[in-house]
Write a protein that holds these residues in place. Structure first.
Motif, PDB file in Angstrom:
ATOM      1  N   THR A 354       0.817  -1.220   0.000  1.00 14.94           N
ATOM      2  CA  THR A 354       0.000   0.000   0.000  1.00 14.94           C
ATOM      3  C   THR A 354       0.846   1.264   0.000  1.00 14.94           C
ATOM      4  O   THR A 354       0.300   2.368  -0.021  1.00 14.94           O
ATOM      5  CB  THR A 354      -0.909   0.024   1.233  1.00 14.94           C
ATOM      6  OG1 THR A 354      -0.103  -0.089   2.418  1.00 14.94           O
ATOM      7  CG2 THR A 354      -1.892  -1.141   1.202  1.00 14.94           C
ATOM      8  N   GLY A 355       2.178   1.125   0.011  1.00 19.07           N
ATOM      9  CA  GLY A 355       3.041   2.288   0.088  1.00 19.07           C
ATOM     10  C   GLY A 355       3.426   2.590   1.520  1.00 19.07           C
ATOM     11  O   GLY A 355       3.047   1.878   2.458  1.00 19.07           O
ATOM     12  N   VAL A 356       4.198   3.638   1.705  1.00 22.80           N
ATOM     13  CA  VAL A 356       4.692   4.009   3.035  1.00 22.80           C
ATOM     14  C   VAL A 356       4.436   5.486   3.293  1.00 22.80           C
ATOM     15  O   VAL A 356       4.143   6.250   2.379  1.00 22.80           O
ATOM     16  CB  VAL A 356       6.207   3.721   3.165  1.00 22.80           C
ATOM     17  CG1 VAL A 356       6.479   2.247   3.110  1.00 22.80           C
ATOM     18  CG2 VAL A 356       6.980   4.451   2.080  1.00 22.80           C
ATOM     19  N   TYR A 388       2.749  -0.273 -10.490  1.00 22.57           N
ATOM     20  CA  TYR A 388       3.759   0.079  -9.479  1.00 22.57           C
ATOM     21  C   TYR A 388       3.917   1.591  -9.460  1.00 22.57           C
ATOM     22  O   TYR A 388       4.050   2.225 -10.515  1.00 22.57           O
ATOM     23  CB  TYR A 388       5.078  -0.608  -9.827  1.00 22.57           C
ATOM     24  CG  TYR A 388       6.228  -0.328  -8.887  1.00 22.57           C
ATOM     25  CD1 TYR A 388       6.055  -0.255  -7.508  1.00 22.57           C
ATOM     26  CD2 TYR A 388       7.520  -0.152  -9.387  1.00 22.57           C
ATOM     27  CE1 TYR A 388       7.112  -0.013  -6.660  1.00 22.57           C
ATOM     28  CE2 TYR A 388       8.590   0.080  -8.546  1.00 22.57           C
ATOM     29  CZ  TYR A 388       8.376   0.156  -7.180  1.00 22.57           C
ATOM     30  OH  TYR A 388       9.433   0.397  -6.334  1.00 22.57           O
ATOM     31  N   CYS A 389       3.880   2.183  -8.272  1.00 27.18           N
ATOM     32  CA  CYS A 389       4.012   3.630  -8.098  1.00 27.18           C
ATOM     33  C   CYS A 389       5.247   3.918  -7.261  1.00 27.18           C
ATOM     34  O   CYS A 389       5.473   3.259  -6.238  1.00 27.18           O
ATOM     35  CB  CYS A 389       2.758   4.199  -7.422  1.00 27.18           C
ATOM     36  SG  CYS A 389       2.846   5.978  -7.064  1.00 27.18           S
ATOM     37  N   LYS A 390       6.026   4.906  -7.678  1.00 30.23           N
ATOM     38  CA  LYS A 390       7.254   5.236  -6.959  1.00 30.23           C
ATOM     39  C   LYS A 390       7.540   6.729  -7.080  1.00 30.23           C
ATOM     40  O   LYS A 390       7.309   7.338  -8.123  1.00 30.23           O
ATOM     41  CB  LYS A 390       8.437   4.430  -7.499  1.00 30.23           C
ATOM     42  CG  LYS A 390       9.726   4.631  -6.711  1.00 30.23           C
ATOM     43  CD  LYS A 390      10.803   3.680  -7.191  1.00 30.23           C
ATOM     44  CE  LYS A 390      12.103   3.909  -6.442  1.00 30.23           C
ATOM     45  NZ  LYS A 390      11.939   3.746  -4.987  1.00 30.23           N
ATOM     46  N   THR A 396       8.191  14.577  -8.067  1.00 29.92           N
ATOM     47  CA  THR A 396       8.187  13.767  -9.289  1.00 29.92           C
ATOM     48  C   THR A 396       7.783  12.343  -8.933  1.00 29.92           C
ATOM     49  O   THR A 396       8.410  11.699  -8.086  1.00 29.92           O
ATOM     50  CB  THR A 396       9.566  13.758  -9.967  1.00 29.92           C
ATOM     51  OG1 THR A 396       9.942  15.101 -10.274  1.00 29.92           O
ATOM     52  CG2 THR A 396       9.525  12.937 -11.246  1.00 29.92           C
ATOM     53  N   TRP A 397       6.740  11.861  -9.590  1.00 28.51           N
ATOM     54  CA  TRP A 397       6.219  10.520  -9.343  1.00 28.51           C
ATOM     55  C   TRP A 397       6.108   9.780 -10.666  1.00 28.51           C
ATOM     56  O   TRP A 397       5.971  10.392 -11.728  1.00 28.51           O
ATOM     57  CB  TRP A 397       4.842  10.587  -8.682  1.00 28.51           C
ATOM     58  CG  TRP A 397       4.869  11.082  -7.267  1.00 28.51           C
ATOM     59  CD1 TRP A 397       5.082  12.368  -6.854  1.00 28.51           C
ATOM     60  CD2 TRP A 397       4.695  10.302  -6.092  1.00 28.51           C
ATOM     61  NE1 TRP A 397       5.051  12.437  -5.488  1.00 28.51           N
ATOM     62  CE2 TRP A 397       4.807  11.186  -4.989  1.00 28.51           C
ATOM     63  CE3 TRP A 397       4.444   8.959  -5.850  1.00 28.51           C
ATOM     64  CZ2 TRP A 397       4.681  10.746  -3.679  1.00 28.51           C
ATOM     65  CZ3 TRP A 397       4.308   8.520  -4.542  1.00 28.51           C
ATOM     66  CH2 TRP A 397       4.429   9.408  -3.470  1.00 28.51           C
ATOM     67  N   ALA A 398       6.148   8.459 -10.579  1.00 25.02           N
ATOM     68  CA  ALA A 398       5.996   7.620 -11.767  1.00 25.02           C
ATOM     69  C   ALA A 398       5.069   6.462 -11.436  1.00 25.02           C
ATOM     70  O   ALA A 398       5.139   5.880 -10.347  1.00 25.02           O
ATOM     71  CB  ALA A 398       7.346   7.100 -12.252  1.00 25.02           C
TER      72      ALA A 398
END
Length: 740
Positions: A354-356, A388-390, A396-398
Motif C-alpha cells: 500500500t506504500g509508506v 507500481y508507483c514510486k 516527481t512521481w511515476a
C-alpha cells in the motif's frame, strides 16, 4: 548445535565397535584432530588396529594405537572426488582405494569424517549469524526501552506511562510496525533483483499454482468496476484470473522494478529511440523497434507471433495537483471513472503493497482491465498486469504497468502490455506536467476495416488519447470544485450546491453511456439488420432495484458509420440545441430552449446543459433533457437523457443526484484516421479526412422486469435509429455539399 568434543565422541563410538578396551585420549590430542583438517584418517586406522589380535589381548591394555597419516596426494585426490560426489557408493570407494593404495574402509571413514567436518563448519557459521542477530535485537530492545522511558504525554508534556497510551495510538504503532516490515520485505526483494538480467519464467509456474477461486462478476456484483453499469456475462479473462500465488510474487516485484526503470528512460529519451512521424506532421513519434531492443535487452521477451507493436508518447500540462493525479491512477474506482471512455471495466486482484508514509510511494497492486473504443465494431483489449508507483525526488512521481501474461502459460494473450505509464512532475499553482508512454503488443486484425486506420495509427488506444482525456477531465473536475457560479451559468441554477449536483448527475450519465456503447465482452450484441458496417446491434438489459435507472426491460441499440465530414462539423451540429429538431425524432419538431449552461472546459463545446423541449402540440407536456458535450484532440461525445421535472428540481436545489433515473443515449465522434496538417478547431479534435460516428440509444420497452421482449419493440428501435442516422446524414451533407 555443534559441540567442541563432537569428533572425540565420534572416535569413541568407533572404538566401542571393537572388542578391545577404550583408549583415553587427552584434550590436546582431540583438539589437534579437529585442526588437522583430516589430513590423517585416524578414525579409520583406529578401527583397523582395533580389529587386530594384539588389541583383543587383555595384556596389551596400555599399548597405544598406531596411526596412519595419509599422503598429500591421497588427500588431494579424495578432496577433489568429494567436491564431485560427497556420498560415493561401494564401487566408487573400491576404485578410489585401489587407485590410492588404501583400504576401502579407510576411504569410507575419510568421507564420513569429511561430511561431519563440513556440517560442523556450516553450523558454526549459522551460530555466528544467530549470535549477531541476537546482539542486534538486544541492542534494539535496549534502545526501545530507553525511548519508552523518555516518552512524554502529548497532552500535558509530562512523562507518560505505557498504560496511558490511548487505543488509537497503540493501533497506529502496530500499523506503523506492520508497514515498516512490509517496506523492508519489498526493499529486500527489490534490492536482490535490481541489476540482474530478467529471467524467463519457469514452466512450473503455470496456472496450477494459482488458487482455483474465481472472481464472481455476475449481474449485480461488479467488484471494482464502474458501479452498477454492467449487465450480462463477464469475459473469461476477468472471470478466471485469481490473485497471484506466493511463488509468483517475487517475480512480480522483480518485473515491476525493471518496468519502472524502462518506462522512465522511455519517457525521457529522444532520438534515436523516438523518431518524429513524417506522416503525422510531427504530432506523434514512432518508436524504433531496433533501438528499443538494443536499449532494453532485459524486457519481457520478444514480440509473440501474431502480435504487432504499438508505441506512442505524449505530454501535457494539466490543472491538477501531482498527488491527486497519483491517487486517481492508484485507486481503481477513480481511474475507471476519469477514463470511462477508455476503461470499460477494471478491478484490483490483490494489493501487494500500500506504500509508506501515508502515500503511494512503493505501492504495488495486481490488476486486470478492459480497454475500449466507443464503438461495437472495435474489440476491446484485456490486460492482466501489475501497477507500481514510486516517488523519484521531490514532486516527481511515476506509475507504470506491465503485463503478467507469463504467469498464465496456458493462455495466448491478444494484447500484451509492455512497460507503460506516466511520469508526473509537480509545477506551480497546482498544475502538473504529465509525460505518458503507451507500449503494447496486440492483434488488431479483428477491428472493422472502417476503424483500421484509426487503430493501426495508435490514436485509438495510444498515449495521446490517454493524455487528452486526462487533460479534459482535470478541467471538468476543476469546474466541479469551483465554489462560485460564473455569470455565464445563468438560468435555473441558483446555488453552488445545485450546480455541483447537476455536474455529478451528468457525470453518472456519461459513465453509463460509455460503459454500454463499446464491444465489451460483458455485453451480448445481436445484429438485427443491415448488410455491412452500418448494421444495427441490439441487446437487452433487465433493470431491477437500481434507483439510478428506471425498472423494467431496457433495449439498447447502436450502430457505427462513416461520414465524409470533419469531426468538428459533426460535433458542432449535434450539440447545438437549435439544430436538434433536425435529427431528434422524439422532440416532435418542438422548439428546444437551453435553461441552464455549465462550462466545464476551455473548449466552448465542453459543457453541461439543461434543455427544455416545448412541444408543438399543446396537449403534450414539455420535456426536460440533460445533455453533456465534450471534446478533446482525439474524439468527442454528445450524450443526453430525458429527466423527470420533479426529480430535476430536487437536483437543482442541491439534492442527491443518485436517485434520478437515467437512460442515456448519444453520439461518439472519432476521426477516421491520423490528423492532417490542418490546425485543430477551437482546441477540439483535429481535422481529418472524415468522421466515424457511433449512435447509441437506450429505451425502456417494458416497465415489468420479468416481461418478455417482443419483436415489435426491436423493430421500433431499429427504425428509430435508422431514421435518426438518415436525418443526420441529410442535414450535415446539405450544409456541407463539398463534403469536407
Amino acid at each position: 548445535m555443534f559441540q567442541p568434543n563432537m569428533f572425540e565422541a565420534h572416535h569413541q563410538l568407533l572404538d566401542m565397535a571393537t572388542t578391545g578396551p577404550k583408549i583415553n585420549e587427552s584434550h590436546d590430542m582431540g583438539k589437534m584432530r579437529v585442526e588437522d583438517e583430516f589430513e590423517s584418517s585416524r578414525s579409520a586406522t583406529e578401527n583397523l588396529e582395533g580389529l587386530s589380535g594384539d588389541d583383543q589381548d587383555p595384556n596389551h591394555k596400555s599399548k597405544r594405537k598406531r596411526y596412519h597419516r595419509h599422503t598429500q596426494h591421497q588427500i588431494q585426490e579424495m578432496e577433489a572426488f568429494f567436491k564431485e560426489c560427497p556420498h560415493p557408493d561401494d564401487k566408487q570407494r573400491k576404485e578410489l582405494s585401489r587407485r590410492l593404495n588404501l583400504e576401502p574402509l579407510q576411504v569410507k571413514f575419510w568421507f564420513q569424517n569429511k561430511r561431519t567436518q563440513m556440517k560442523a563448519h556450516h553450523e558454526r557459521g549459522e551460530n555466528q549469524q544467530l549470535r549477531s542477530e541476537n546482539e542486534r535485537l538486544r541492542a534494539d530492545n535496549i534502545r526501545f526501552k530507553e525511548a519508552l522511558s523518555n516518552a512524554t504525554c502529548p497532552n500535558c508534556g509530562g512523562p507518560a506511562a505505557i498504560g496511558e497510551m490511548s487505543f488509537d495510538e497503540q493501533h497506529l504503532r502496530i500499523e506503523n510496525a506492520r508497514l515498516r516490515e512490509e517496506i523492508d520485505r519489498i526493499s529486500t526483494i527489490a534490492a536482490k533483483y535490481v541489476g540482474k538480467p530478467m529471467m524467463a519464467y519457469p514452466h512450473h509456474l503455470s496456472p496450477h499454482h494459482i488458487p482455483s477461486r474465481s472472481l464472481d462478476l455476475g449481474v449485480g456484483n461488479y467488484g471494482g468496476m464502474i458501479g452498477g453499469e454492467m449487465y450480462g456475462a463477464t469475459s473469461d479473462l476477468l472471470r478466471s484470473i485469481a490473485a497471484p500465488s506466493e511463488a509468483d510474487k517475487p517475480m512480480i516485484i522483480e518485473l515491476a522494478v525493471a518496468a519502472m526503470e524502462e518506462m522512465i528512460r522511455m519517457a525521457q529519451a529522444g532520438e534515436p529511440l523516438w523518431i518524429p512521424s513524417p506522416d503525422h506532421n510531427n504530432f506523434t513519434e514512432i518508436l524504433s523497434e531496433e533501438e528499443y531492443f538494443r536499449s532494453f535487452p532485459r524486457g519481457i521477451g520478444p514480440t509473440p507471433l501474431g502480435l504487432k507493436s504499438e508505441a506512442s508518447r505524449s505530454s501535457a500540462i494539466v490543472i491538477m495537483n501531482h498527488m491527486n493525479l497519483v491517487e486517481i491512477l492508484m485507486d481503481v474506482h477513480q481511474w475507471s471513472s476519469v477514463f470511462a471512455g477508455i476503461v470499460s471495466r477494471a478491478m484490483t486482484l490483490e494489493v501487494l503493497s500500500t506504500g509508506v508514509a501515508g502515500n503511494y510511494n512503493g505501492a504495488l497492486q495486481v490488476m486486470t482491465a478492459e480497454f475500449q473504443v466507443p464503438s461495437p465494431l472495435v474489440p476491446t483489449r484485456e490486460n492482466y498486469f501489475v501497477r507500481y508507483c514510486k516517488q523519484h525526488g521531490d514532486g516527481t512521481w511515476a506509475v507504470v504497468d506491465v503485463s503478467l501474461d507469463n504467469l498464465r502459460q496456458s493462455t495466448i494473450p491478444r494484447c500484451r502490455r509492455r512497460p507503460s505509464g506516466c511520469l508526473i512532475q509537480e509545477m506551480q499553482n497546482g498544475y502538473s506536467k504529465v509525460m505518458w508512454v503507451e507500449h503494447v503488443e496486440v492483434d488488431d486484425r479483428p477491428a472493422h476495416n472502417m476503424y483500421h486506420a484509426l487503430v493501426s495509427s495508435g490514436l485509438a488506444f495510444g498515449a495521446k488519447r490517454w493524455v487528452a482525456t486526462l487533460e479534459r477531465q482535470c478541467e471538468r473536475l476543476a469546474s466541479l470544485m469551483a465554489s462560485n457560479i460564473p455569470s455565464a451559468d445563468a438560468g435555473v441554477i441558483t446555488s453552488p450546491e445545485g450546480r455541483k449536483s447537476m455536474l455529478k448527475l451528468a457525470e453518472r450519465m456519461v459513465m453509463s453511456f460509455c460503459s454500454g456503447v463499446g464491444a465489451s465482452t460483458a455485453h451480448t450484441w445481436t445484429t438485427v439488420s443491415g448488410s455491412g458496417a452500418d448494421d444495427v446491434r441490439v441487446m437487452t438489459r433487465k433493470s431491477m432495484d437500481d434507483p439510478g435507472r428506471p425498472p423494467g426491460i431496457v433495449l439498447s441499440a447502436a450502430t457505427s458509420f462513416w461520414m465524409p465530414v470533419s469531426p468538428n462539423r459533426v460535433f458542432d451540429f449535434l450539440r447545438d440545441e437549435n439544430s436538434r429538431s433536425e435529427w431528434d425524432i422524439l422532440s416532435n419538431g418542438g422548439l428546444v430552449q437551453e435553461m441552464a449552461h455549465i462550462a466545464n472546459g476551455r473548449d466552448p463545446g465542453n459543457c453541461v446543459s439543461l434543455l427544455r423541449v416545448n412541444s408543438a402540440n399543446s396537449s403534450q407536456s414539455n420535456m426536460l433533457i440533460l445533455q453533456e458535450s465534450c471534446s478533446d484532440s482525439t474524439g468527442s461525445y454528445v450524450i443526453y437523457a430525458p429527466v423527470d421535472i420533479v426529480a430535476m428540481n430536487v437536483v437543482l436545489s442541491g439534492g442527491d443526484p443518485d436517485y434520478v433515473a437515467l437512460l442515456p443515449s448519444g453520439f461518439a465522434i472519432l476521426p477516421d484516421g491520423p490528423p492532417s496538417s490542418l490546425p485543430p478547431h477551437g482546441g477540439g479534435i483535429m481535422a481529418a479526412g472524415g468522421s466515424l460516428l457511433t449512435v447509441a440509444f437506450q429505451i425502456l420497452v417494458d416497465s415489468v422486469p420479468t416481461a418478455k421482449l417482443s419483436l415489435g419493440s426491436i423493430a421500433t428501435v431499429n427504425n428509430l435509429i435508422k431514421c435518426t442516422v438518415e436525418r443526420i446524414k441529410a442535414a450535415v451533407m446539405i450544409e456541407n455539399p463539398q463534403s469536407i
